[in-house]
Design a protein around this motif. Structure first.
Motif, PDB file in Angstrom:
ATOM      1  N   ASP A  69       0.834  -1.212   0.000  1.00 17.96           N
ATOM      2  CA  ASP A  69       0.000   0.000   0.000  1.00 17.96           C
ATOM      3  C   ASP A  69       0.869   1.262   0.000  1.00 17.96           C
ATOM      4  OD1 ASP A  69      -2.258  -1.545  -0.027  1.00 17.96           O
ATOM      5  OD2 ASP A  69      -2.684  -1.343   2.119  1.00 17.96           O
ATOM      6  N   LEU A  70       1.972   1.227   0.748  1.00 16.34           N
ATOM      7  CA  LEU A  70       2.887   2.373   0.765  1.00 16.34           C
ATOM      8  C   LEU A  70       3.489   2.607  -0.619  1.00 16.34           C
ATOM      9  CD1 LEU A  70       4.830   1.842   4.123  1.00 16.34           C
ATOM     10  CD2 LEU A  70       3.091   3.562   3.647  1.00 16.34           C
ATOM     11  N   LEU A  71       3.892   1.517  -1.282  1.00 24.02           N
ATOM     12  CA  LEU A  71       4.477   1.658  -2.611  1.00 24.02           C
ATOM     13  C   LEU A  71       3.454   2.204  -3.603  1.00 24.02           C
ATOM     14  CD1 LEU A  71       6.588  -1.627  -3.013  1.00 24.02           C
ATOM     15  CD2 LEU A  71       7.383   0.639  -2.343  1.00 24.02           C
ATOM     16  N   ILE A  72       2.252   1.689  -3.549  1.00 22.78           N
ATOM     17  CA  ILE A  72       1.217   2.118  -4.491  1.00 22.78           C
ATOM     18  C   ILE A  72       0.896   3.593  -4.306  1.00 22.78           C
ATOM     19  CG2 ILE A  72      -1.219   1.786  -5.093  1.00 22.78           C
ATOM     20  CD1 ILE A  72      -0.732  -1.235  -4.292  1.00 22.78           C
ATOM     21  N   SER A  73       0.960   4.065  -3.070  1.00 24.26           N
ATOM     22  CA  SER A  73       0.666   5.472  -2.782  1.00 24.26           C
ATOM     23  C   SER A  73       1.844   6.402  -3.051  1.00 24.26           C
ATOM     24  CB  SER A  73       0.248   5.631  -1.313  1.00 24.26           C
ATOM     25  OG  SER A  73      -0.932   4.904  -1.034  1.00 24.26           O
ATOM     26  N   ALA A  74       3.050   5.851  -3.100  1.00 23.95           N
ATOM     27  CA  ALA A  74       4.257   6.676  -3.155  1.00 23.95           C
ATOM     28  C   ALA A  74       4.287   7.681  -4.301  1.00 23.95           C
ATOM     29  CB  ALA A  74       5.493   5.783  -3.209  1.00 23.95           C
ATOM     30  N   PRO A  75       3.887   7.327  -5.525  1.00 19.75           N
ATOM     31  CA  PRO A  75       3.971   8.326  -6.601  1.00 19.75           C
ATOM     32  C   PRO A  75       3.181   9.597  -6.309  1.00 19.75           C
ATOM     33  CG  PRO A  75       3.692   6.139  -7.530  1.00 19.75           C
ATOM     34  CD  PRO A  75       3.503   5.994  -6.052  1.00 19.75           C
ATOM     35  N   GLY A  76       2.116   9.494  -5.508  1.00 19.96           N
ATOM     36  CA  GLY A  76       1.336  10.671  -5.174  1.00 19.96           C
ATOM     37  C   GLY A  76       2.074  11.660  -4.295  1.00 19.96           C
ATOM     38  N   THR A  77       3.204  11.253  -3.717  1.00 16.36           N
ATOM     39  CA  THR A  77       3.996  12.155  -2.870  1.00 16.36           C
ATOM     40  C   THR A  77       5.084  12.867  -3.648  1.00 16.36           C
ATOM     41  OG1 THR A  77       5.679  10.530  -2.220  1.00 16.36           O
ATOM     42  CG2 THR A  77       3.609  10.500  -0.993  1.00 16.36           C
ATOM     43  N   LEU A  78       5.217  12.547  -4.932  1.00 18.56           N
ATOM     44  CA  LEU A  78       6.332  13.062  -5.725  1.00 18.56           C
ATOM     45  C   LEU A  78       5.938  14.279  -6.549  1.00 18.56           C
ATOM     46  CD1 LEU A  78       7.714   9.672  -7.133  1.00 18.56           C
ATOM     47  CD2 LEU A  78       8.839  11.121  -5.426  1.00 18.56           C
ATOM     48  N   PRO A  79       6.904  15.116  -6.877  1.00 19.48           N
ATOM     49  CA  PRO A  79       6.653  16.164  -7.878  1.00 19.48           C
ATOM     50  C   PRO A  79       6.229  15.517  -9.205  1.00 19.48           C
ATOM     51  CG  PRO A  79       8.748  16.524  -6.767  1.00 19.48           C
ATOM     52  CD  PRO A  79       8.280  15.178  -6.347  1.00 19.48           C
ATOM     53  N   GLU A  80       5.541  16.250 -10.010  1.00 15.69           N
ATOM     54  CA  GLU A  80       4.971  15.693 -11.241  1.00 15.69           C
ATOM     55  C   GLU A  80       6.029  15.072 -12.148  1.00 15.69           C
ATOM     56  OE1 GLU A  80       2.278  17.098 -15.091  1.00 15.69           O
ATOM     57  OE2 GLU A  80       2.585  18.458 -13.395  1.00 15.69           O
ATOM     58  N   ALA A  81       7.180  15.734 -12.295  1.00 11.28           N
ATOM     59  CA  ALA A  81       8.217  15.218 -13.188  1.00 11.28           C
ATOM     60  C   ALA A  81       8.761  13.883 -12.694  1.00 11.28           C
ATOM     61  CB  ALA A  81       9.348  16.237 -13.317  1.00 11.28           C
ATOM     62  N   ASP A  82       8.997  13.767 -11.379  1.00 16.53           N
ATOM     63  CA  ASP A  82       9.497  12.515 -10.829  1.00 16.53           C
ATOM     64  C   ASP A  82       8.449  11.416 -10.932  1.00 16.53           C
ATOM     65  OD1 ASP A  82      11.833  13.768 -10.262  1.00 16.53           O
ATOM     66  OD2 ASP A  82      11.647  13.706  -8.084  1.00 16.53           O
ATOM     67  N   ARG A  83       7.186  11.774 -10.700  1.00 19.27           N
ATOM     68  CA  ARG A  83       6.112  10.780 -10.812  1.00 19.27           C
ATOM     69  C   ARG A  83       6.021  10.244 -12.235  1.00 19.27           C
ATOM     70  NH1 ARG A  83       2.584  13.444  -8.366  1.00 19.27           N
ATOM     71  NH2 ARG A  83       1.450  14.436 -10.090  1.00 19.27           N
ATOM     72  N   ALA A  84       6.119  11.134 -13.218  1.00 13.12           N
ATOM     73  CA  ALA A  84       6.069  10.713 -14.617  1.00 13.12           C
ATOM     74  C   ALA A  84       7.256   9.814 -14.956  1.00 13.12           C
ATOM     75  CB  ALA A  84       6.042  11.934 -15.529  1.00 13.12           C
ATOM     76  N   ALA A  85       8.434  10.161 -14.440  1.00 11.26           N
ATOM     77  CA  ALA A  85       9.620   9.350 -14.708  1.00 11.26           C
ATOM     78  C   ALA A  85       9.491   7.966 -14.089  1.00 11.26           C
ATOM     79  CB  ALA A  85      10.864  10.057 -14.165  1.00 11.26           C
ATOM     80  N   LEU A  86       8.928   7.899 -12.887  1.00 11.27           N
ATOM     81  CA  LEU A  86       8.759   6.624 -12.206  1.00 11.27           C
ATOM     82  C   LEU A  86       7.783   5.725 -12.966  1.00 11.27           C
ATOM     83  CD1 LEU A  86       9.764   5.316  -9.509  1.00 11.27           C
ATOM     84  CD2 LEU A  86       7.559   5.965  -8.532  1.00 11.27           C
ATOM     85  N   TYR A  87       6.671   6.283 -13.405  1.00  6.82           N
ATOM     86  CA  TYR A  87       5.691   5.504 -14.150  1.00  6.82           C
ATOM     87  C   TYR A  87       6.233   5.076 -15.515  1.00  6.82           C
ATOM     88  CZ  TYR A  87       1.742   6.295 -10.956  1.00  6.82           C
ATOM     89  OH  TYR A  87       0.885   6.287  -9.879  1.00  6.82           O
ATOM     90  N   ALA A  88       6.994   5.945 -16.178  1.00  2.00           N
ATOM     91  CA  ALA A  88       7.497   5.635 -17.515  1.00  2.00           C
ATOM     92  C   ALA A  88       8.643   4.630 -17.485  1.00  2.00           C
ATOM     93  CB  ALA A  88       7.961   6.914 -18.208  1.00  2.00           C
ATOM     94  N   GLY A  89       9.412   4.626 -16.392  1.00  2.00           N
ATOM     95  CA  GLY A  89      10.625   3.830 -16.365  1.00  2.00           C
ATOM     96  C   GLY A  89      10.599   2.600 -15.489  1.00  2.00           C
ATOM     97  N   THR A  90       9.444   2.289 -14.866  1.00  2.00           N
ATOM     98  CA  THR A  90       9.363   1.114 -14.003  1.00  2.00           C
ATOM     99  C   THR A  90       7.997   0.461 -14.126  1.00  2.00           C
ATOM    100  OG1 THR A  90       8.390   2.144 -12.005  1.00  2.00           O
ATOM    101  CG2 THR A  90      10.773   2.372 -12.298  1.00  2.00           C
ATOM    102  N   CYS A  91       7.920  -0.791 -13.725  1.00  2.00           N
ATOM    103  CA  CYS A  91       6.621  -1.480 -13.648  1.00  2.00           C
ATOM    104  C   CYS A  91       6.049  -1.265 -12.241  1.00  2.00           C
ATOM    105  CB  CYS A  91       6.768  -2.952 -13.970  1.00  2.00           C
ATOM    106  SG  CYS A  91       7.913  -3.856 -12.919  1.00  2.00           S
ATOM    107  N   TRP A  92       5.833   0.002 -11.881  1.00  2.00           N
ATOM    108  CA  TRP A  92       5.383   0.342 -10.530  1.00  2.00           C
ATOM    109  C   TRP A  92       4.010  -0.260 -10.258  1.00  2.00           C
ATOM    110  CZ3 TRP A  92       8.795   2.184  -7.279  1.00  2.00           C
ATOM    111  CH2 TRP A  92       8.350   2.553  -6.004  1.00  2.00           C
ATOM    112  N   PRO A  93       3.823  -0.878  -9.095  1.00  2.00           N
ATOM    113  CA  PRO A  93       2.527  -1.530  -8.812  1.00  2.00           C
ATOM    114  C   PRO A  93       1.386  -0.529  -8.754  1.00  2.00           C
ATOM    115  CG  PRO A  93       3.896  -1.448  -6.831  1.00  2.00           C
ATOM    116  CD  PRO A  93       4.771  -1.001  -7.961  1.00  2.00           C
ATOM    117  N   ALA A  94       0.235  -0.932  -9.315  1.00  2.00           N
ATOM    118  CA  ALA A  94      -0.937  -0.063  -9.370  1.00  2.00           C
ATOM    119  C   ALA A  94      -2.002  -0.449  -8.356  1.00  2.00           C
ATOM    120  CB  ALA A  94      -1.549  -0.098 -10.772  1.00  2.00           C
TER     121      ALA A  94
END
Length: 382
Positions: free
Chosen positions: A84-109
């Motif tokens: 749950d912490l991992l799934i929520s983590a992108p919401g704590t990031l600046p937009e550019a970092d969040r986009a990079a994380l989603y584009a460059g990893t198979c981040w759990p949804a």
């Protein structure tokens, strides 16, 4: 990139994370943060089985491009909270970092649950098609995901299997993205530990990388699973991996990918390199790999900055390293006989062609001399 902080669930997230509602996921499918197996619809045949913590990875028939990663049943109870912490983590990031994380990893949804088991697995995106290529080997070709393992080889080796040769710029671009992703994980207080050849895909044409198995990240520290050739000399066996372990393994991966060398040659090549427009890269890598105090290893963000031409400012004087790791020993050149081909791995075919064969006549001359002497003795007796 953000300053280091520990992820704390829904804090800072304004995309539905706090109430478990649908996620505004840019990857094309909005789904609740927690789902049951039945919510996902039918699952196709597994594309991977019994790999690490997963018993199977199965495509979702009704949702092309998405996978259900199903875990072994011996997972720890706290794994549900960690997911749950991992799934929520992108919401704590600046937009550019969040986009990079989603584009460059198979981040759990989403976390998959069922009665009596809150952590059956997770929903992850499939790696984009751009990370597949036709690999030609031995007269056969196979379309498959290209592991970053190939970037740790020479351009000539890469070209022989039909991939675009990366050159310096291609290697630099891939390592910049690797270190950007590592910096984002470090800023979230997450330990990945799995920096190695098999956990990232590489696209030679797009000059990009894609990190997999990120659902195993843990806050602060995690068990250090032994990986041959990736052991951190300053993380004693039996202790946990932490951010400093990550820094060593990231530095080792980048050194191998930048140099195309897979062994101690990578260290020596880094030490001798003066990469144009990236003068600080060698210093940062050597400090990550050879520092005797693990807490003085530069961060992923520092390496990322150096790869982008930025400075590297030490807080302490430049250390003096006693020695680089010894180079692998090579076998002495064999002495070819009359029926022995030149098999010295250190010589090229051109060099072999230039080397005159050793004449095997001395033995025959000796035999002939002995025969003449015997004939002389026999004739004398008669």
């Amino acid at each position: 990139m953000t300053e280091p902080h520990l992820i704390d669930g829904a804090d800072g997230a304004d995309d539905g994370a706090s109430d478990g509602g649908p996620v505004a996921d840019p990857r094309g499918w909005a789904l609740p943060r927690t789902v049951s197996v039945s919510d996902l619809g039918p699952l196709a045949e597994p594309i991977s089985e019994h790999n690490g913590q997963a018993v199977a990875v199965k495509p979702l028939t009704n949702h092309p491009g998405w996978l259900a990663k199903l875990y072994r049943q011996d997972q720890h109870p706290e794994d549900a909270d960690r997911l749950d912490l991992l799934i929520s983590a992108p919401g704590t990031l600046p937009e550019a970092d969040r986009a990079a994380l989603y584009a460059g990893t198979c981040w759990p949804a989403a976390r998959i649950h069922e009665p009596g088991n809150p952590a059956v697995g997770c929903v992850i995106p499939m790696a984009p098609e751009q990370y597949r290529s036709e690999l030609r080997r031995g007269g056969f070709s196979e379309r498959r995901f290209v592991e970053i393992d190939w970037l740790a080889k020479s351009d000539e080796s890469i070209g022989r299997i039909g991939l675009s040769r990366p050159g310096f710029e291609g290697r630099l671009a891939a390592c910049r993205q690797l270190t950007e992703l590592a910096g984002i994980l470090e800023s979230l207080g997450l330990v990945y530990s799995d920096w190695s050849f098999s956990n990232a895909f590489w696209s030679p044409d797009q000059r990009s990388v894609y990190l997999i198995d990120v659902d195993g990240c843990q806050p602060n520290r995690m068990p250090d699973i032994h990986q041959p050739n990736w052991a951190d000399p300053l993380t004693p066996q039996g202790t946990d991996a932490d951010e400093y372990t990550d820094r060593y393994r990231l530095g080792l991966l980048v050194a191998k990918c930048m140099t195309g060398q897979r062994d101690a040659h990578a260290f020596h090549t880094v030490a001798a390199s003066h990469w144009q427009n990236q003068p600080a890269v060698s210093d940062v890598l050597l400090d990550m790999l050879l520092a005797t105090d693990r807490e003085r290893r530069p961060s992923a963000a520092q390496l990322h900055l150096a790869l982008n031409g930025g400075p590297y400012l030490r807080t302490v004087p430049r250390p003096t390293y006693a020695a680089l790791p010894p180079l692998p020993r090579t076998n002495p050149r064999p002495h070819p006989g009359p029926d022995t081909a030149v098999k010295d791995s250190g010589s090229t075919p051109t060099e072999a062609a230039r080397t005159p064969p050793t004449a095997p006549h001395s033995g025959w001359v000796l035999v002939l001399v002995i025969a003449v002497i015997l004939l002389f003795v026999i004739a004398s007796n008669h």
